[in-house]
Motif scaffolding. Structure first.
Motif, PDB file in Angstrom:
ATOM      1  N   ASN A 115       0.828  -1.197   0.000  1.00 21.91           N
ATOM      2  CA  ASN A 115       0.000   0.000   0.000  1.00 21.91           C
ATOM      3  C   ASN A 115       0.870   1.258   0.000  1.00 21.91           C
ATOM      4  N   THR A 116       1.911   1.259   0.819  1.00 25.98           N
ATOM      5  CA  THR A 116       2.828   2.403   0.880  1.00 25.98           C
ATOM      6  C   THR A 116       3.499   2.631  -0.470  1.00 25.98           C
ATOM      7  N   VAL A 149       1.629   6.447  -7.261  1.00 22.03           N
ATOM      8  CA  VAL A 149       0.554   7.364  -7.651  1.00 22.03           C
ATOM      9  C   VAL A 149       1.021   8.812  -7.537  1.00 22.03           C
ATOM     10  N   ARG A 150       1.712   9.135  -6.443  1.00 23.50           N
ATOM     11  CA  ARG A 150       2.216  10.504  -6.286  1.00 23.50           C
ATOM     12  C   ARG A 150       3.214  10.855  -7.384  1.00 23.50           C
ATOM     13  N   GLN A 151       4.075   9.919  -7.755  1.00 25.11           N
ATOM     14  CA  GLN A 151       5.041  10.158  -8.830  1.00 25.11           C
ATOM     15  C   GLN A 151       4.330  10.397 -10.151  1.00 25.11           C
ATOM     16  N   GLY A 158       4.134  13.815 -12.612  1.00 21.33           N
ATOM     17  CA  GLY A 158       4.698  13.697 -13.933  1.00 21.33           C
ATOM     18  C   GLY A 158       6.067  13.045 -13.987  1.00 21.33           C
ATOM     19  N   ALA A 159       6.446  12.389 -12.899  1.00 22.35           N
ATOM     20  CA  ALA A 159       7.762  11.759 -12.831  1.00 22.35           C
ATOM     21  C   ALA A 159       7.760  10.329 -13.330  1.00 22.35           C
ATOM     22  N   TRP A 160       6.626   9.835 -13.729  1.00 25.97           N
ATOM     23  CA  TRP A 160       6.530   8.429 -14.168  1.00 25.97           C
ATOM     24  C   TRP A 160       6.590   8.334 -15.649  1.00 25.97           C
TER      25      TRP A 160
END
Length: 65
Positions: free
Chosen positions: A50-51, A57-59, A63-65
């Motif tokens: 989960n962490t 998701v935050r990445q 736009g870092a993904w």
């Protein structure tokens, strides 16, 4: 992905056709055999998965993904 007594997360391609006991590497670093039973979706969520899923998701949002 339910397996090994918990609901895990994975970056493996989603496989709607994969069957019971398919091995999947999870975000917590273990390989689990999938469990497609109805009750498996009610298992506890793997906290490390989960962490890691939230980090992904935050990445993506940044736009870092």
């Amino acid at each position: 992905m339910p397996g090994d007594g918990a609901r895990h997360a994975t970056t493996a391609p989603r496989c709607c056709e994969c069957g019971e006991q398919t091995e999947v590497e999870t975000l917590c670093g273990v390989v689990v055999k999938t469990d497609r039973s109805e009750l498996a979706w009610l298992w506890r969520t793997c906290a490390p998965c989960n962490t890691e899923a939230h980090k992904i998701v935050r990445q993506r949002k940044a736009g870092a993904w």
